[in-house]
Design a protein around this motif. Structure first.
Motif, mmCIF file in Angstrom:
data_model
loop_
_atom_site.group_PDB
_atom_site.id
_atom_site.type_symbol
_atom_site.label_atom_id
_atom_site.label_comp_id
_atom_site.label_asym_id
_atom_site.label_seq_id
_atom_site.Cartn_x
_atom_site.Cartn_y
_atom_site.Cartn_z
ATOM 1 N N ILE A 111 -18.432 11.751 5.766
ATOM 2 C CA ILE A 111 -18.417 10.437 5.113
ATOM 3 C C ILE A 111 -17.034 10.156 4.531
ATOM 4 C CG2 ILE A 111 -19.426 9.069 3.243
ATOM 5 C CD1 ILE A 111 -21.985 10.783 3.623
ATOM 6 N N ILE A 112 -16.458 11.162 3.861
ATOM 7 C CA ILE A 112 -15.114 11.010 3.296
ATOM 8 C C ILE A 112 -14.115 10.684 4.403
ATOM 9 C CG2 ILE A 112 -13.219 12.250 2.161
ATOM 10 C CD1 ILE A 112 -15.368 13.880 0.670
ATOM 11 N N ILE A 127 -10.380 6.957 7.046
ATOM 12 C CA ILE A 127 -9.843 6.397 8.293
ATOM 13 C C ILE A 127 -10.023 4.883 8.295
ATOM 14 C CG2 ILE A 127 -10.288 6.234 10.782
ATOM 15 C CD1 ILE A 127 -10.801 9.281 10.731
ATOM 16 N N GLN A 128 -11.203 4.423 7.925
ATOM 17 C CA GLN A 128 -11.476 2.978 7.880
ATOM 18 C C GLN A 128 -10.498 2.280 6.931
ATOM 19 O OE1 GLN A 128 -14.696 1.557 5.335
ATOM 20 N NE2 GLN A 128 -15.587 0.471 7.097
ATOM 21 N N ARG A 129 -10.292 2.873 5.788
ATOM 22 C CA ARG A 129 -9.445 2.249 4.761
ATOM 23 C C ARG A 129 -7.991 2.158 5.214
ATOM 24 N NH1 ARG A 129 -10.813 1.415 -0.667
ATOM 25 N NH2 ARG A 129 -8.990 1.112 -2.015
ATOM 26 N N ILE A 136 -11.019 -4.729 4.571
ATOM 27 C CA ILE A 136 -11.871 -4.031 5.542
ATOM 28 C C ILE A 136 -12.826 -5.022 6.208
ATOM 29 C CG2 ILE A 136 -13.711 -2.307 5.770
ATOM 30 C CD1 ILE A 136 -12.253 -0.732 3.498
ATOM 31 N N ARG A 137 -13.409 -5.900 5.401
ATOM 32 C CA ARG A 137 -14.331 -6.903 5.964
ATOM 33 C C ARG A 137 -13.578 -7.895 6.846
ATOM 34 N NH1 ARG A 137 -15.811 -6.777 0.288
ATOM 35 N NH2 ARG A 137 -17.637 -5.411 0.029
ATOM 36 N N PHE A 138 -12.372 -8.287 6.417
ATOM 37 C CA PHE A 138 -11.605 -9.327 7.121
ATOM 38 C C PHE A 138 -11.076 -8.824 8.463
ATOM 39 C CE2 PHE A 138 -7.632 -11.764 7.847
ATOM 40 C CZ PHE A 138 -8.145 -13.053 7.816
ATOM 41 N N THR A 169 -6.053 7.630 14.285
ATOM 42 C CA THR A 169 -6.013 7.896 12.849
ATOM 43 C C THR A 169 -6.864 9.124 12.572
ATOM 44 O OG1 THR A 169 -5.862 5.507 12.473
ATOM 45 C CG2 THR A 169 -6.342 6.882 10.563
ATOM 46 N N ARG A 170 -6.291 10.129 11.927
ATOM 47 C CA ARG A 170 -7.002 11.394 11.748
ATOM 48 C C ARG A 170 -6.508 12.110 10.497
ATOM 49 N NH1 ARG A 170 -4.046 14.995 16.481
ATOM 50 N NH2 ARG A 170 -1.953 14.241 16.071
#
Length: 469
Positions: free
Chosen positions: A82-83, A88-90, A326-328, A434-435
Motif C-alpha cells: 500500500i505504501i 508511486i501514485q503521488r 492525483i484526481r486531475f 517509477t519504483r
C-alpha cells in the motif's frame, strides 16, 4: 498532546505483532550486556566510516554522529504494498503537475490551484518555462515523508523533490544490522535494499537521451550537511564526485576537467539548490555552480536530476493540493491521505490557527530540517506568542497542521528500552518506470515525548525492514 499512539511492535494487549514475533523472541533471549556491546560497536563503526551530518550554528562543533538504534522498524509486506503504490501514485502526479506547470498550466486554468500560489512562489523558475525534458520527468529522486496516526493510518506529511537526502543512512543502517546481527536475517525473510545504488544509476542514465551517458554527482563541498551522502553515493555508483569548479561550459555543453583533458558530462545528479547552480542565471554571488549551465540545459545538452524548478511542487503551501493533482492528472483517488492542513494565507484558516496555536504544529512553507516550526503542545507561552506575531506579520509564509499522535517503536535510550516517535521516508525513483526499494529511512525522535525526528533536532535512525508475513 494526544495520548493514544500506535505501537509498531506491540498490539493493544502488549503482544508482539505477527511481523515482529521472530525479532521479539530474539530480543528476549539476548543478554542485555551483549546488546550494549553491539551498540558500542555500531557507534565505533559509524565513527570510523565518517557517517556524520553537519550541524550549523552549534558552539560544540559542526560534525555529528547520526545516532543509530539497533531495534529495527518492521513493516509487513502487505502493508508495504500500500505504501509503495501510494508513493508511486503521488510522485507520478507531482511529475505530471510540474510538466503541466511549465507548459500549458491546465490545472491553473481549471481553477484547482490559484495562480498566485504558483507563479509568485520562490520555487517557480521562469527558466524552465516551455522547456521539454526527457520523459517529462522533473523529480527523478523523491523522498515522501510518512507518519502513522494513533489508529495505524499512514499519512503523507510532506514531499521532498529538490535534493532529498538520507538514503545513505538507510543503506548504512542495513549494513550495520547485517554485520552485528546476521542471525536475525537468517531467521526471517527481509527484503533487500542493497540494489539502490544500481537503481539510482539506472534512473540517472534514463534521464538522458544519450546512449550510455556520463554521470557525475555535484556537491557544494565537504562543508555541506549531507556531504557524506554525496561522496557515498558517487562511490557506490562508480561515478565522479565533482564541485562546480571541476566543470565548465563551452558551446552550450558541460565538460569536466580531467588530467586527460575535458570530458563531456551528460547527467548531473545535483545536490545543490537552484539558486547556486548557475551564477549567470540565478545568484551572481554563487561560487558553487557552473556559469552557463542553464544555457546548456535549455539547449538539451545536459540533464539535471532533479530538474530546476521542482521546488515549487514540494512547497508546503502547495502540498494541500496534491490529492487534487492525483484526481486531475490520474483520474484516481489518492491511496495515501494528506495530513489536514490550514493555509495561513487564507483569512478563515489564519483565524482558526491563531485561536488554536497551543494545539497545532505550524511550519514555514519554505522550511526544512525541523527549523522554523512551532510544536504547540510542547511550546512555552513565550514561543507561542512569538509565533503569533510572525503569523500576523506574514501569514502566507506558514501552514498549520494538527498535532498527530505519531506511532512509536521501542528504542534503546539511556533508561533502557522505551517507545519513541518515528516517521518513514521511502525514496522514489522515476525513469522508464517509477519504483522504489522495499524500505526507507526511519527517523526516530530520541527525546522523550518529542515529535521532531530530524537529525538536526537530535533525532536518530533505525533500519527499516519489509518482512514476509
Amino acid at each position: 498532546m494526544p495520548d493514544s499512539f500506535y505501537d509498531e511492535m506491540y498490539d493493544s494487549k502488549g503482544d508482539p505483532r505477527a511481523h515482529y514475533q521472530s525479532f521479539s523472541r530474539w530480543l528476549a533471549n539476548t543478554p542485555p550486556e551483549l546488546l550494549a556491546q553491539r551498540r558500542r560497536e555500531a557507534d565505533l563503526l559509524f565513527h570510523r566510516a565518517g557517517i556524520t551530518f553537519t550541524l550549523y550554528g552549534d558552539d560544540l562543533g559542526t560534525e555529528r554522529l547520526i545516532p543509530f538504534d539497533i531495534i529495527p522498524r518492521s513493516i509487513p509486506r502487505s502493508e508495504w504494498k500500500i505504501i509503495e503504490s501510494g508513493c508511486i501514485q503521488r510522485v507520478q502526479a507531482l511529475n505530471m503537475f510540474l510538466t503541466d506547470l511549465y507548459h500549458d498550466q491546465r490545472i491553473i486554468k481549471a481553477g484547482i490551484i490559484p495562480p498566485e500560489q504558483i507563479l509568485a512562489n520562490e520555487g517557480y523558475q521562469m527558466a524552465m518555462q516551455d522547456l521539454d525534458l526527457h520523459r517529462n520527468i522533473y523529480a527523478h529522486i523523491a523522498g515522501v515523508d510518512l507518519v502513522r496516526d494513533g489508529d495505524g493510518t499512514y499519512y503523507v506529511l510532506e514531499d521532498n523533490l529538490r535534493t532529498p537526502s538520507g538514503v545513505s543512512y538507510m543503506l548504512e543502517d542495513r549494513k550495520m544490522m547485517m554485520r552485528l546481527f546476521p542471525e536475525l536475517f537468517a531467521s526471517q525473510r527481509i527484503a533487500p535494499i542493497d540494489h539502490y545504488p544500481s537503481m539510482l544509476l539506472s534512473t540517472l542514465k534514463n534521464s538522458s537521451p544519450v546512449d550510455d551517458p556520463h554521470v557525475v554527482v555535484l556537491t557544494p563541498g565537504h562543508f555541506n550537511s549531507a556531504y557524506f551522502e554525496h561522496a557515498f553515493l558517487a562511490r557506490e555508483m562508480g561515478v565522479e564526485l565533482v564541485e562546480g569548479a571541476d566543470l565548465f561550459v563551452r558551446d552550450d555543453k558541460v565538460y569536466m576537467r580531467t588530467t586527460a583533458g575535458p570530458k563531456q558530462v551528460d547527467v548531473i545528479y545535483r545536490r545543490l539548490d537552484d539558486a547556486f547552480m548557475d551564477p549567470l542565471a540565478f545568484n551572481p554571488q554563487s561560487m558553487l555552480g557552473i556559469p552557463g549551465l542553464v544555457s546548456a540545459y535549455r539547449s538539451g545538452n545536459v540533464s539535471l536530476a532533479n530538474a530546476l524548478g521542482t521546488g515549487v511542487a514540494d512547497d508546503k503551501s502547495v502540498y494541500p493540493y496534491v490529492p487534487d493533482m492525483i484526481r486531475f492528472y490520474l483520474s484516481e483517488e489518492p491511496i495515501l491521505a494528506n495530513v489536514p492542513t490550514w493555509q495561513c494565507r487564507k483569512p478563515a484558516d489564519l483565524s482558526h490557527v491563531l485561536a488554536n496555536l497551543p494545539e497545532l504544529v505550524v511550519k514555514e512553507t519554505q522550511g526544512s530540517g525541523g527549523y522554523g516550526m512551532l510544536v504547540g503542545p510542547a511550546a512555552s507561552k513565550a514561543e507561542i506568542e512569538d509565533f503569533r506575531a510572525r503569523l500576523i506579520a506574514n501569514p502566507a509564509a506558514y501552514i498549520a497542521q494538527p498535532t498527530l499522535s505519531l506511532s512509536t517503536c521501542p528504542t534503546f535510550v539511556e533508561q533502557g528500552i522505551a517507545p519513541r516517535h518515528i516517521d518513514l521516508r521511502p525514496f522514489v525513483m522515476s525513469g522508464r518506470e517509477t519504483r522504489l526499494v522495499p524500505g526507507g529511512l526511519t527517523r526516530v525522535a530520541l527525546r522523550e515525548g518529542s515529535l521532531v525526528v530530524n537529525s538536526s533536532q537530535g533525532g536518530g535512525t533505525k533500519d527499516t525492514w519489509v518482512v514476509e508475513e
